[in-house]
Motif scaffolding. Structure first.
Motif, PDB file in Angstrom:
ATOM      1  N   THR A   1      -1.296 -15.201  -2.662  1.00 24.85           N
ATOM      2  CA  THR A   1      -0.252 -15.174  -2.056  1.00 24.85           C
ATOM      3  C   THR A   1       0.754 -14.815  -0.803  1.00 24.85           C
ATOM      4  O   THR A   1       0.816 -16.208  -0.688  1.00 24.85           O
ATOM      5  CB  THR A   1      -0.379 -13.094  -1.449  1.00 24.85           C
ATOM      6  OG1 THR A   1       0.119 -12.171  -0.891  1.00 24.85           O
ATOM      7  CG2 THR A   1      -1.091 -12.790   0.101  1.00 24.85           C
ATOM      8  N   THR A   2       1.783 -14.460  -0.007  1.00 23.64           N
ATOM      9  CA  THR A   2       2.543 -15.012   1.192  1.00 23.64           C
ATOM     10  C   THR A   2       2.235 -13.430   1.483  1.00 23.64           C
ATOM     11  O   THR A   2       1.947 -12.565   1.597  1.00 23.64           O
ATOM     12  CB  THR A   2       3.856 -15.285   0.409  1.00 23.64           C
ATOM     13  OG1 THR A   2       4.727 -14.502   0.197  1.00 23.64           O
ATOM     14  CG2 THR A   2       4.159 -16.010  -1.036  1.00 23.64           C
TER      15      THR A   2
ATOM     16  N   ARG B   1       0.298  -7.668  -0.803  1.00 24.54           N
ATOM     17  CA  ARG B   1      -0.125  -6.600  -1.159  1.00 24.54           C
ATOM     18  C   ARG B   1      -0.466  -6.293  -0.227  1.00 24.54           C
ATOM     19  O   ARG B   1      -2.080  -6.222   0.611  1.00 24.54           O
ATOM     20  CB  ARG B   1      -0.822  -6.211  -2.522  1.00 24.54           C
ATOM     21  CG  ARG B   1      -0.750  -4.820  -3.407  1.00 24.54           C
ATOM     22  CD  ARG B   1      -1.276  -5.257  -4.606  1.00 24.54           C
ATOM     23  NE  ARG B   1      -2.165  -5.756  -4.581  1.00 24.54           N
ATOM     24  CZ  ARG B   1      -3.874  -5.854  -4.827  1.00 24.54           C
ATOM     25  NH1 ARG B   1      -3.786  -3.962  -4.363  1.00 24.54           N
ATOM     26  NH2 ARG B   1      -4.559  -6.175  -5.085  1.00 24.54           N
TER      27      ARG B   1
ATOM     28  N   GLN C   1       5.154 -12.321   3.224  1.00 24.53           N
ATOM     29  CA  GLN C   1       6.511 -11.643   2.553  1.00 24.53           C
ATOM     30  C   GLN C   1       6.491 -10.694   1.696  1.00 24.53           C
ATOM     31  O   GLN C   1       6.472  -9.841   1.609  1.00 24.53           O
ATOM     32  CB  GLN C   1       7.602 -12.633   2.228  1.00 24.53           C
ATOM     33  CG  GLN C   1       8.669 -13.439   3.226  1.00 24.53           C
ATOM     34  CD  GLN C   1       7.803 -15.073   3.137  1.00 24.53           C
ATOM     35  OE1 GLN C   1       6.780 -14.984   2.366  1.00 24.53           O
ATOM     36  NE2 GLN C   1       7.240 -15.057   4.823  1.00 24.53           N
ATOM     37  N   THR C   2       4.438 -11.424   0.444  1.00 22.99           N
ATOM     38  CA  THR C   2       4.561 -10.493  -0.387  1.00 22.99           C
ATOM     39  C   THR C   2       3.113  -9.846  -0.115  1.00 22.99           C
ATOM     40  O   THR C   2       3.142  -9.438  -2.165  1.00 22.99           O
ATOM     41  CB  THR C   2       4.605 -11.249  -1.958  1.00 22.99           C
ATOM     42  OG1 THR C   2       3.774 -12.782  -1.472  1.00 22.99           O
ATOM     43  CG2 THR C   2       6.671 -11.914  -1.763  1.00 22.99           C
TER      44      THR C   2
END
Ligand SMILES: Cc1cc2nc3c(=O)[nH]c(=O)nc-3n(C[C@H](O)[C@H](O)[C@H](O)COP(=O)(O)OP(=O)(O)OC[C@H]3O[C@@H](n4cnc5c(N)ncnc54)[C@H](O)[C@@H]3O)c2cc1C
Length: 369
Positions: free
Chosen positions: A254-255, A260, A257-258
């Motif tokens: 993931t990052t 979940r 910013q994104t």
């Protein structure tokens, strides 16, 4: 000397504390208001242990970390560390068991090997399958990360909150040195370390019966490795009602910013399976969950190093999911590197250069050999 620290999570807070203690004019910047729940240092529990299966070279740093956590407790008048012991559980040839034993032997640690019978008899909350053994590390416990970060930041006079640093260069022109402690945001600022960010979820499971089996005085924190399920960890019950368990790794890439943030059955079901397979007296009912991020290097070991092109820039925040316990000593090492340009601690295993691509001779060179 003026020093900027990017990030006020565990690593940046610790660096700011250790620099301020040396009288350095340090400013700590954070894009949020730490302690906050958007990075890697939030919640109320992190395991600290000494019989370190990840490598015996961590043990001297851990000994210093314990002393520094106790120093922080004394200066802040807060309770941050509860000693509970820790169990490394697996079969006799697993990394956790072999690694913990190797560290214990090499450093003469207070650790005990438990065969299946001893393990089963002593810790009734664990399901002990034939062949399961454990190493009990008595020099281990549970830290409170929110309180720890707050206590470290309280020792740092200048914390600039809710302020995102856009680039290292932006600060480098105004400060004598910059320490990058940006956790999962590090890849946005530093391109010379191959990092990946991993989403992690842990949950608090209701204790169904015999709550006294799971209290901090009876039930050590644990890391369990199994061929079927990988790594899981658990924290003794701090509220007398629930037990926190999580998987170590196996999360999605993931990052910040994104990521979940919503937790659903696809996150909880694997934790339920672990609880029912490996714990006795713990129900499948989850009272709450938390998402968090690991910032992983390819080999799972830290990076604590100067930038390749500028020794006034130091990167410390790539802790691969096991860094919290080390925060005060990593902060102190960062302070050494800033102030003295070197440290007496052995950090050779944490160099960024270990990931540099090897020089490959071009065709012309090889033909001439
Ligand atoms: C679920 C989970 C369980 C864990 N369990 C353990 C454990 O039991 N024991 C253990 O030792 N470790 C554990 N860890 C690992 C440990 O928590 C982390 O290694 C550690 O907290 C990382 O701290 P950090 O300061 O590097 O990152 P973070 O806490 O993420 O801090 C980075 C900070 O930088 C700020 N920032 C980022 N970019 C910028 C910018 N451009 N400008 C300004 N501010 C910026 C962010 O806002 C953030 O506050 C666990 C981690 C997770 C996720």
């Amino acid at each position: 000397m003026r020093v900027a620290v990017i990030g006020g999570g565990a690593m940046g807070a610790a660096t700011s504390w250790r620099l301020a203690k040396r009288g350095v004019d340090v400013v700590c910047y954070d894009r949020y208001s730490p302690p906050h729940a958007f990075g890697s240092s939030h919640g109320e529990s992190r395991i600290i242990r000494t019989a370190y299966f990840e490598g015996d070279w961590y043990v001297p740093l851990l000994r210093e970390a314990f002393a520094l956590w106790r120093e922080l407790e004394a200066t802040s008048a807060r309770s941050l560390l509860t000693m509970t012991g820790a169990l490394m559980i697996g079969d006799a040839s697993s990394d956790v068991v072999m690694g913990a034993q190797a560290s214990a032997r090499k450093h003469g640690l207070d650790a005990e090997f438990l065969d299946s019978t001893q393990f089963r008899r002593r810790y009734r909350g664990h399901v002990v399958h034939d062949g399961d053994v454990a190493v009990l590390d008595r020099e281990a416990g549970v830290l409170n990360p929110d309180a720890g970060v707050a206590a470290m930041l309280a020792q740092a006079p200048q914390v600039v909150r809710d302020t995102e640093v856009k680039s290292i260069a932006e600060l480098r022109s105004r400060f004598d040195a910059v320490v990058v402690a940006a956790g999962p945001w590090t890849p946005q600022l530093v391109e010379w370390i191959p990092l990946s960010v991993e989403r992690q979820v842990h949950g608090w499971f209701s204790i169904a019966r015999d709550a006294d089996w799971f209290g901090p005085d009876r039930f050590p924190a644990f890391v369990r490795q199994s061929q079927d399920s990988g790594f899981m960890y658990g924290i003794p019950s701090l509220d007398g009602k629930t037990l926190k368990i999580g998987r170590h790794h196996d999360g999605e890439t993931t990052t910040p910013q994104t990521i979940r943030r919503r937790v659903d059955d696809s996150d909880i079901d694997p934790l339920r399976l672990l609880a029912s397979t490996y714990l006795r007296g713990v129900s499948g009912h989850v009272t709450r969950t938390l998402t968090c991020m690991y910032t992983n290097t390819p080999d799972g070991h830290f990076v604590i190093d100067f930038a390749p092109d500028d020794r006034r820039v130091i990167v410390i925040s790539a802790c691969s999911g096991h860094g919290f316990k080390f925060a005060p000593v990593i902060g102190d090492i960062a302070a050494d590197l800033v102030v003295d340009g070197e440290t007496r601690r052995d950090i050779s295993r944490f160099s960024g250069a270990r990931f540099a691509a090897p020089d490959v001779p071009d065709d012309h060179d090889s033909q001439n050999k």
